[in-house]
Design a protein around this motif. Structure first.
Motif, PDB file in Angstrom:
ATOM      1  N   ARG A   1       0.677  -1.270  -0.474  1.00 54.25           N
ATOM      2  CA  ARG A   1      -0.066   0.358   0.149  1.00 54.25           C
ATOM      3  C   ARG A   1       0.846   1.196   0.525  1.00 54.25           C
ATOM      4  NH1 ARG A   1      -3.457  -1.703   4.523  1.00 54.25           N
ATOM      5  NH2 ARG A   1      -2.470  -0.519   5.621  1.00 54.25           N
ATOM      6  N   ALA A   2       1.707   1.458   1.099  1.00 59.30           N
ATOM      7  CA  ALA A   2       2.376   1.807   0.707  1.00 59.30           C
ATOM      8  C   ALA A   2       3.685   2.869  -0.361  1.00 59.30           C
ATOM      9  CB  ALA A   2       3.590   2.140   1.974  1.00 59.30           C
ATOM     10  N   ILE A   3       4.382   1.078  -1.246  1.00 58.32           N
ATOM     11  CA  ILE A   3       4.635   1.653  -2.384  1.00 58.32           C
ATOM     12  C   ILE A   3       3.670   2.285  -3.576  1.00 58.32           C
ATOM     13  CG2 ILE A   3       5.286   0.494  -4.241  1.00 58.32           C
ATOM     14  CD1 ILE A   3       7.452  -1.691  -2.236  1.00 58.32           C
ATOM     15  N   PHE A   4       2.915   2.278  -3.286  1.00 58.28           N
ATOM     16  CA  PHE A   4       1.732   2.420  -4.048  1.00 58.28           C
ATOM     17  C   PHE A   4       1.037   3.833  -4.026  1.00 58.28           C
ATOM     18  CE2 PHE A   4       2.673  -2.208  -5.462  1.00 58.28           C
ATOM     19  CZ  PHE A   4       3.544  -1.800  -6.969  1.00 58.28           C
ATOM     20  N   THR A   5       1.349   3.654  -3.042  1.00 56.24           N
ATOM     21  CA  THR A   5       0.892   4.945  -3.119  1.00 56.24           C
ATOM     22  C   THR A   5       1.917   5.872  -3.056  1.00 56.24           C
ATOM     23  OG1 THR A   5      -1.292   4.373  -0.666  1.00 56.24           O
ATOM     24  CG2 THR A   5      -1.033   6.412  -0.844  1.00 56.24           C
ATOM     25  N   TYR A   6       2.551   5.746  -2.350  1.00 57.18           N
ATOM     26  CA  TYR A   6       3.647   7.252  -2.250  1.00 57.18           C
ATOM     27  C   TYR A   6       5.162   7.384  -3.272  1.00 57.18           C
ATOM     28  CZ  TYR A   6       1.362   8.038   2.203  1.00 57.18           C
ATOM     29  OH  TYR A   6       0.610   8.063   2.781  1.00 57.18           O
ATOM     30  N   ILE A   7       5.883   6.036  -3.811  1.00 57.00           N
ATOM     31  CA  ILE A   7       6.434   5.948  -5.303  1.00 57.00           C
ATOM     32  C   ILE A   7       6.057   5.845  -6.162  1.00 57.00           C
ATOM     33  CG2 ILE A   7       8.474   4.449  -5.902  1.00 57.00           C
ATOM     34  CD1 ILE A   7       8.608   3.746  -2.673  1.00 57.00           C
ATOM     35  N   LEU A   8       4.617   4.776  -6.681  1.00 52.20           N
ATOM     36  CA  LEU A   8       4.434   4.589  -7.866  1.00 52.20           C
ATOM     37  C   LEU A   8       3.329   4.728  -7.474  1.00 52.20           C
ATOM     38  CD1 LEU A   8       5.627   1.979  -9.233  1.00 52.20           C
ATOM     39  CD2 LEU A   8       4.765   3.746 -10.322  1.00 52.20           C
ATOM     40  N   PRO A   9       2.248   5.863  -7.407  1.00 56.22           N
ATOM     41  CA  PRO A   9       0.744   6.294  -6.542  1.00 56.22           C
ATOM     42  C   PRO A   9      -0.305   6.078  -7.131  1.00 56.22           C
ATOM     43  CG  PRO A   9       2.086   8.512  -7.466  1.00 56.22           C
ATOM     44  CD  PRO A   9       2.452   7.568  -8.208  1.00 56.22           C
ATOM     45  N   PHE A  10      -0.247   4.781  -7.658  1.00 56.07           N
ATOM     46  CA  PHE A  10      -0.976   4.439  -8.564  1.00 56.07           C
ATOM     47  C   PHE A  10      -3.292   4.527  -7.836  1.00 56.07           C
ATOM     48  CE2 PHE A  10       1.494   1.104 -10.972  1.00 56.07           C
ATOM     49  CZ  PHE A  10       0.817   1.632 -12.420  1.00 56.07           C
ATOM     50  N   PHE A  11      -2.649   3.901  -6.765  1.00 57.03           N
ATOM     51  CA  PHE A  11      -3.913   4.415  -5.839  1.00 57.03           C
ATOM     52  C   PHE A  11      -3.911   5.718  -5.435  1.00 57.03           C
ATOM     53  CE2 PHE A  11      -1.902   0.717  -3.036  1.00 57.03           C
ATOM     54  CZ  PHE A  11      -2.603  -0.329  -3.863  1.00 57.03           C
ATOM     55  N   PHE A  12      -4.044   6.946  -6.198  1.00 55.48           N
ATOM     56  CA  PHE A  12      -4.662   8.471  -6.609  1.00 55.48           C
ATOM     57  C   PHE A  12      -5.306   7.683  -7.932  1.00 55.48           C
ATOM     58  CE2 PHE A  12      -1.191   9.415  -3.730  1.00 55.48           C
ATOM     59  CZ  PHE A  12      -1.521  10.277  -2.827  1.00 55.48           C
ATOM     60  N   LEU A  13      -4.741   6.958  -8.550  1.00 57.66           N
ATOM     61  CA  LEU A  13      -5.949   7.556  -9.964  1.00 57.66           C
ATOM     62  C   LEU A  13      -6.996   6.558  -9.430  1.00 57.66           C
ATOM     63  CD1 LEU A  13      -2.692   6.303 -11.757  1.00 57.66           C
ATOM     64  CD2 LEU A  13      -3.395   8.760 -11.810  1.00 57.66           C
ATOM     65  N   SER A  14      -6.884   5.621  -8.889  1.00 58.32           N
ATOM     66  CA  SER A  14      -8.404   4.819  -8.561  1.00 58.32           C
ATOM     67  C   SER A  14      -9.260   4.403  -7.058  1.00 58.32           C
ATOM     68  CB  SER A  14      -7.615   3.247  -9.356  1.00 58.32           C
ATOM     69  OG  SER A  14      -6.799   2.880  -8.435  1.00 58.32           O
ATOM     70  N   TYR A  15      -7.582   4.294  -6.176  1.00 57.91           N
ATOM     71  CA  TYR A  15      -8.601   3.980  -5.245  1.00 57.91           C
ATOM     72  C   TYR A  15      -9.279   4.738  -4.443  1.00 57.91           C
ATOM     73  CZ  TYR A  15      -9.544   2.722  -0.056  1.00 57.91           C
ATOM     74  OH  TYR A  15      -9.662   2.270   0.619  1.00 57.91           O
ATOM     75  N   TYR A  16      -8.449   6.758  -4.500  1.00 56.00           N
ATOM     76  CA  TYR A  16      -9.085   7.780  -3.637  1.00 56.00           C
ATOM     77  C   TYR A  16     -10.473   7.911  -4.497  1.00 56.00           C
ATOM     78  CZ  TYR A  16      -4.795   7.319  -0.140  1.00 56.00           C
ATOM     79  OH  TYR A  16      -4.728   6.217   0.418  1.00 56.00           O
ATOM     80  N   PRO A  17     -10.534   8.689  -5.978  1.00 57.22           N
ATOM     81  CA  PRO A  17     -11.216   8.710  -7.196  1.00 57.22           C
ATOM     82  C   PRO A  17     -12.370   7.706  -6.324  1.00 57.22           C
ATOM     83  CG  PRO A  17      -9.047   8.972  -8.398  1.00 57.22           C
ATOM     84  CD  PRO A  17      -8.958   8.109  -6.579  1.00 57.22           C
ATOM     85  N   ALA A  18     -12.540   6.707  -6.672  1.00 59.42           N
ATOM     86  CA  ALA A  18     -13.481   5.768  -6.200  1.00 59.42           C
ATOM     87  C   ALA A  18     -14.266   5.533  -4.810  1.00 59.42           C
ATOM     88  CB  ALA A  18     -13.268   4.633  -5.791  1.00 59.42           C
ATOM     89  N   LEU A  19     -13.229   6.113  -3.988  1.00 63.56           N
ATOM     90  CA  LEU A  19     -13.966   6.906  -2.846  1.00 63.56           C
ATOM     91  C   LEU A  19     -14.570   7.826  -2.713  1.00 63.56           C
ATOM     92  CD1 LEU A  19     -11.223   6.324  -0.175  1.00 63.56           C
ATOM     93  CD2 LEU A  19     -12.708   4.766   0.044  1.00 63.56           C
ATOM     94  N   PHE A  20     -14.526   9.251  -3.605  1.00 61.16           N
ATOM     95  CA  PHE A  20     -15.129  10.245  -3.609  1.00 61.16           C
ATOM     96  C   PHE A  20     -16.071   9.486  -4.432  1.00 61.16           C
ATOM     97  CE2 PHE A  20     -16.164  13.421  -7.587  1.00 61.16           C
ATOM     98  CZ  PHE A  20     -16.361  14.277  -6.069  1.00 61.16           C
ATOM     99  N   PHE A  21     -16.472   8.800  -5.568  1.00 63.74           N
ATOM    100  CA  PHE A  21     -17.355   8.825  -6.373  1.00 63.74           C
ATOM    101  C   PHE A  21     -18.969   7.853  -5.803  1.00 63.74           C
ATOM    102  CE2 PHE A  21     -14.470   9.700 -10.130  1.00 63.74           C
ATOM    103  CZ  PHE A  21     -15.473  10.176 -10.738  1.00 63.74           C
ATOM    104  N   LEU A  22     -18.117   6.754  -5.234  1.00 63.08           N
ATOM    105  CA  LEU A  22     -18.771   5.855  -4.001  1.00 63.08           C
ATOM    106  C   LEU A  22     -19.073   6.180  -2.997  1.00 63.08           C
ATOM    107  CD1 LEU A  22     -16.790   2.355  -5.369  1.00 63.08           C
ATOM    108  CD2 LEU A  22     -18.935   4.320  -6.545  1.00 63.08           C
ATOM    109  N   ASP A  23     -19.321   7.691  -2.728  1.00 61.38           N
ATOM    110  CA  ASP A  23     -19.211   8.142  -1.661  1.00 61.38           C
ATOM    111  C   ASP A  23     -18.781   7.074  -0.121  1.00 61.38           C
ATOM    112  OD1 ASP A  23     -21.092  10.569  -2.839  1.00 61.38           O
ATOM    113  OD2 ASP A  23     -22.091   8.871  -3.120  1.00 61.38           O
TER     114      ASP A  23
END
Lengths: 269, 330, 266
Positions: A205-227
C-alpha cells in the motif's frame, strides 16, 4: 506542436487504413480480447456469489474500480500501442528506430503514430460495459462534480499507464530484449487498481501510494465517486490528485525517453 | 570551394558485453557484467566537395557503417570533429535530417503495411516539401525508377529490388543536397543493380547531389565512383582516385595463349615459367614493367599463335590484396 | 527405442535453450511472484468473510494461489502459438521430414522447457511465497507421489489441448485469435483464476464436464489432500481419460490437417 499533432493524426490514419485490410481477423481478435477480459470479471462475479464482498466492497463497487481500470487500460493500450514494449523492442532490434531518428519529426510522435491497434476496442467496450453496469449496481448518486471528474480520472489513468509504457520501451533501448519485469508495473498496475487499496498489505500500500502513486488514480477517486469513507481517514483532497499524479508520471517518462535516445545514439544498435 | 562534408580525426569506441560461457558464467554476467572496448573508428579524416560521388569501401566490421551513422546523426562519436553542410549532425538532429537522404540497403525505410504511394505521400508534410516540388519530383522519380508497376502495392509485398527503388525515391523527394547509400545493391539481381546505378549517376550528374556510398559490390564502384576511400580496422587506408589505386596495386595480368603445336619450351625471359596444358600456356606478367604488346610480339615472333586472351584482374582482387597483404599500412 | 532416444534429445536441447533465457527466467519469476502477492491479498480479503468455504481453508486457498503462480510457466497458462507458427511459415514441412510423430516431437520440446520452468520458476516461487504466507504441503510420501503423478497427467491434458488449438491453423489464418479465446477458457475453467471450490456449485459442476479442471484444479486438490483416499481414484481416471481422448483427437485432426496441406501444396 500543431504540426506534430497534424503529423500524428496522419500517421495514425495510415496505420488504421492498413488495419482495415485484415477484416475477419480484426473481428476475431476483437471478440477474443473481449472474452479474455470478460472472463476475469466473470470469475470475480461468480466468487462473490459465495462471499458477498471483498474487504467490505460489494459487487457494484468492485465493478466500478474494475471497469474504470479496464476501460482506461484498453484506451491506453490503443493510443500508446507504439510504445507497447514488446513491439518497441522489435523496432530497436530490427534497427527501425534508426529510420525513425532519420525523419524530421520528434521520435515520440512517430512511435505513437506508428501503431494504433484498433482491436483494443474489445477491451475498452468490455471495460466500459462493466463500468456502466456498476453505476446501476451501486445506484450512483451523481453530482455535477462527479460527472465532470469522471473523464478526468479516466484520462489520468490512461496517461499514467502510458507513461509506464514509455518508460518500459525506453528500457529496451538498453536491454534490446523486452523487459518482462516491467509487466509488474503495467499489467500489475491494472490488477492493483481493480481492487480496493485496503485489502493489500501495508508495504504494498505504501509503495503504490507514495512511490508509484497508483492508488491516487483509482482507489481515492473511487471513494469520492462511491461516497465511501476511507478506513484510514484521509482528508478530502486525495481523490483530486489524479491529474497531477498522471502529469508528473508522464513528465518523468518523457525525460527518461529523451535520456534513452541520447544513450542509443552513443551506443549504436 | 568549401567541403560539404568534413571529418577530422573521427573516433568511435563501443563498449561490448563480454559473455562468459556456461551457467556460472551466465549468472556472473547478470550481476557483474564485464565490458570490453572496441574501437570501431580510429582517427578517420576526409572531406567531400559538393557534387562528388565517393565510394567508401572496406571489409565487414571495418567501421563503414559507424561512419555513415555518425554522418547521418544516428551516432554521437567518441571524439573528433564532423561538419556536414555547416551543421553537426547529432546536434539538432530533427533539423539536420531534413537536408539529407539516407538509404540502408538491408532495411526498409518505408511504412511496411502501406502501399508505396501512401508512404511516399506521407513524406510531403513530414519534410515540409512544397506541394509543387513534391509533385514534380514524384513524377520524375516514378518515371526514372519505374515505380508505377508497384506503386499501389504494400511495401511488405515488394521484391527487394522494388523496395530499394521505392526507398531511393523516398530518400530524394525532399531534394537533399547529400545522399548516403549504405549497401544499396546488396542482394539484388544484375538488372536491378544496373537500374539503381543508372539512377544514382543521374541524380549526381543532373541534380548535383553529393553521394557517399558504401558497398561490397565493386562493380558499383567501377561504374559510379571516380574517388574511393578504403577503410580497414577503423583506419583510412586509401583516399584517392580509382585509377591511381589500380595503377599502384593491381596484381599480375594474365595472358592465355593457344599455340599451333606443343612447343618444348615456351618460356619468356624475365617472366616466371608459364602454366601449360597441352598446347595452351598461361603467362603472369606485371603490366607496368612489360607492356602487353611487347609480350605478344615476342611470342608471335617465336611461335605459331592461334589465339590470345589478356585478362586484367578484377577490382575485387586488387582490393582483396590490399586487405590481405596490408599493402597500405605504413 | 530409437525414437524414444530421439525425443529425449529434443527434450534435452529444449532444456539447454530454455536455460539460456536467464534474464527472462528471473524476470518471469519476479512477475509471477508480484501477481501472487496481489492475488493473495484478494483471497485473504475473501476468506475474512468466511474462514472455511466449501471445505477449503484460508491456508489452502493461499497455497492454490502460490502454485497457480508457480506453475504458470510450467503449464504455459498463457498458451503457446509455436505449432501454428510453423504452419504459417511453412517450416512445418521440415518438421514433418523428421522421423518423428509431430505430437510427441512438440511434446518433448514443451516438456523440456516446462522442466526448467518447474525447477527455476516453480520451486523457487513456492519457497519464497512460503516465507510470507502459509503453504500447505502433502502430509505423506504417498500423497506427494500421487500429487506428482496427477500433475504430470495434468500437464499432458493441457499439452494435448494446446496442440489441438494450434492445429486450427490448418483451417484458418486467424488461429491466434481462436487461441486467445481458447486459452482464456483454459485459464478460467482450470481453476487458475480461482479454485473451482470457490465458485458456485452449479458452475463447478458444469465445468467438471470439461477437460479443463484436469489440467490444474485436480492435481492441486490431490496435492493438498482436499481429495483423498478413494476420491483420488476417479479423479486420476478422469485425467487419464481426457489425456487419451484428446491425444486420439489430436491424431485425427492432425491427419486431416496434413492432408489438406498436401492437397494445397502448402
Amino acid at each position: 506542436m500543431l504540426r506534430n499533432l497534424g503529423m500524428y493524426f496522419r500517421l495514425v490514419g495510415c496505420d488504421l487504413r492498413s488495419q482495415m485490410t485484415f477484416r475477419l481477423s480484426f473481428w476475431i481478435d476483437l471478440f477474443s480480447t473481449m472474452a479474455v477480459n470478460a472472463s476475469m470479471f466473470a470469475s470475480l462475479y461468480l466468487v462473490l456469489e459465495r462471499f458477498g464482498n471483498i474487504g467490505g466492497w460489494g459487487l457494484g463497487e468492485l465493478a466500478f474500480l474494475y471497469g474504470l481500470a479496464e476501460t482506461s487500460f484498453g484506451l491506453m493500450d490503443m493510443i500508446f500501442s507504439g510504445f507497447d514494449y514488446d513491439y518497441f523492442s522489435t523496432l530497436v532490434r530490427e534497427g527501425r528506430l534508426d529510420q525513425i531518428l532519420l525523419r524530421p519529426v520528434p521520435p515520440a510522435v512517430q512511435v505513437m503514430g506508428h501503431r494504433f491497434v484498433l482491436r483494443r476496442v474489445g477491451r475498452i467496450l468490455q471495460g466500459a460495459a462493466v463500468l456502466i453496469l456498476s453505476f446501476f449496481l451501486v445506484d450512483m448518486f451523481w453530482t455535477p462534480l462527479k460527472v465532470a471528474f469522471l473523464p478526468v480520472v479516466l484520462a489520468s489513468q490512461v496517461v499514467a499507464m502510458g507513461a509506464l509504457f514509455i518508460a518500459g520501451s525506453t528500457l529496451t533501448i538498453w536491454t534490446i530484449q523486452r523487459v518482462e519485469a516491467i509487466n509488474i508495473l503495467t499489467y500489475g498496475g491494472v490488477e492493483l487498481m481493480s481492487y480496493p487499496a485496503s485489502i493489500y498489505p501495508r508495504a504494498l500500500r505504501a509503495i503504490f501510494t507514495y512511490i508509484l502513486p497508483f492508488f491516487f488514480l483509482s482507489y481515492y477517486p473511487a471513494l469520492f465517486f462511491l461516497d465511501k469513507t476511507d478506513p484510514l481517514g484521509l482528508p478530502v483532497w486525495p481523490p483530486f490528485l489524479a491529474p497531477m499524479v498522471a502529469g508528473g508520471m508522464l513528465w518523468l517518462a518523457l525525460r527518461f525517453w529523451k535520456f534513452g535516445l541520447k544513450h542509443y545514439q552513443s551506443t549504436g544498435s | 570551394m568549401t567541403a560539404i562534408i568534413s571529418v577530422r580525426d573521427l573516433r568511435k569506441t563501443f563498449r561490448v558485453l563480454v559473455r562468459r560461457p556456461g551457467l556460472g558464467g551466465s549468472i556472473a554476467n547478470l550481476f557483474a557484467p564485464h565490458y570490453r572496448s572496441v574501437q570501431a573508428v580510429e582517427g578517420v579524416s576526409f572531406s567531400l566537395q559538393a557534387g562528388e560521388l565517393v565510394g567508401y569501401l572496406g571489409p565487414n566490421g571495418a567501421g563503414k557503417s559507424t561512419t555513415i551513422k555518425v554522418l547521418t546523426g544516428l551516432l554521437v562519436p567518441t571524439g573528433g570533429e564532423v561538419r556536414v553542410d555547416g551543421q553537426v549532425p547529432w546536434e539538432k538532429r530533427e533539423r539536420y535530417v531534413k537536408g539529407i537522404g539516407v538509404v540502408f540497403g538491408n532495411r526498409p525505410t518505408l511504412w511496411w503495411d502501406l502501399p508505396v504511394i501512401d508512404s511516399l505521400e506521407l513524406l510531403q508534410p513530414m519534410y515540409d516539401i512544397p506541394a509543387e516540388r513534391f509533385r514534380y519530383n514524384l513524377v520524375e522519380f516514378k518515371r526514372m525508377l519505374e515505380l508505377d508497376e508497384f506503386i499501389n502495392t504494400p511495401v511488405r509485398s515488394l521484391s527487394l529490388g522494388q523496395r530499394m527503388r521505392a526507398d531511393l525515391c523516398a530518400a530524394l523527394l525532399h531534394e537533399p543536397k547529400l545522399l548516403f547509400l549504405d549497401e544499396p545493391t546488396i542482394g539484388l539481381d544484375v538488372v536491378a543493380k544496373e537500374q539503381i546505378r543508372r539512377f544514382v549517376l543521374d541524380i549526381n550528374h543532373r541534380r548535383g547531389v553529393t553521394v557517399l556510398l558504401t558497398t561490397h559490390d565493386l562493380t558499383d564502384v567501377e561504374r559510379l565512383c571516380e574517388r574511393v576511400m578504403i577503410l580497414d580496422h577503423g583506419k583510412l587506408l586509401y583516399d584517392g582516385t580509382l585509377a591511381a589505386l589500380n595503377g599502384r596495386f593491381e596484381s599480375a595480368w594474365t595472358l592465355k595463349v593457344d599455340f599451333e603445336e606443343e612447343y618444348p619450351d615456351v618460356s619468356v625471359a624475365g617472366l616466371p615459367a608459364p602454366q601449360r596444358v597441352g598446347r595452351q600456356a598461361l603467362y603472369l606478367f606485371n603490366h607496368r614493367e612489360l607492356n602487353t604488346a611487347e609480350l605478344v610480339q615476342q611470342l608471335m615472333a617465336r611461335f605459331q599463335v592461334v589465339d590470345l586472351e589478356v585478362r586484367r584482374p578484377p577490382l575485387e582482387e586488387t582490393i582483396r590484396r590490399i586487405y590481405a597483404e596490408q599493402l597500405l599500412t605504413k | 527405442m530409437e525414437t524414444m532416444r530421439l525425443y529425449l534429445r529434443v527434450m534435452k536441447l529444449s532444456i539447454l535453450q530454455q536455460v539460456t533465457y536467464r534474464t527472462a527466467l528471473l524476470a518471469g519469476l519476479a512477475t509471477n511472484f508480484f501477481f501472487g502477492l496481489l492475488r493473495a491479498a484478494v483471497l485473504l480479503a475473501l476468506f475474512q468473510v468466511q474462514p472455511v468455504v466449501n471445505g477449503m481453508t484460508q491456508a489452502e486457498g493461499l497455497t492454490f494461489v502460490a502454485f497457480s503462480q508457480a506453475l504458470i510457466a510450467f503449464l504455459f497458462i498463457f498458451g503457446t502459438y509455436d505449432v501454428m507458427n510453423t504452419v504459417y511459415t511453412g517450416s512445418i514441412g521440415a518438421d514433418l521430414a523428421r522421423p518423428m510423430d509431430l505430437f510427441f516431437y512438440w511434446m518433448a520440446r514443451d516438456f523440456g522447457a516446462s522442466l526448467v520452468n518447474l525447477v527455476i520458476r516453480g520451486v523457487v516461487l513456492v519457497a519464497v511465497f512460503s516465507v510470507f504466507y502459509p503453504v500447505v504441503m502433502p502430509a505423506t510420501i504417498g500423497q506427494w507421489g500421487v500429487g506428482l503423478v496427477s500433475l504430470l497427467l495434468g500437464w499432458g491434458v493441457n499439452y494435448a489441448f494446446r496442440f489441438l488449438v494450434n492445429l486450427t491453423a490448418f483451417w484458418t489464418p486467424d488461429a491466434r485469435g481462436i487461441g486467445r479465446a481458447a486459452y482464456t477458457m483454459l485459464m478460467m475453467f482450470s481453476g487458475f483464476l480461482m479454485p473451482m471450490r470457490l465458485y458456485p456449485d452449479w458452475f463447478s459442476r458444469l465445468v467438471a464436464l470439461t477437460p479443463f479442471p484436469s489440467t490444474f484444479n485436480t492435481p492441486m486438490e490431490i496435492f493438498m489432500g482436499l481429495l483423498k483416499g478413494p476420491e483420488v481414484i476417479p479423479a486420476l481416471i478422469t485425467q487419464v481419460g481426457w489425456l487419451v481422448a484428446l491425444w486420439l483427437l489430436a491424431r485425427v485432426v492432425l491427419r486431416r490437417g496434413l492432408s489438406k496441406l498436401v492437397i494445397q501444396g502448402g
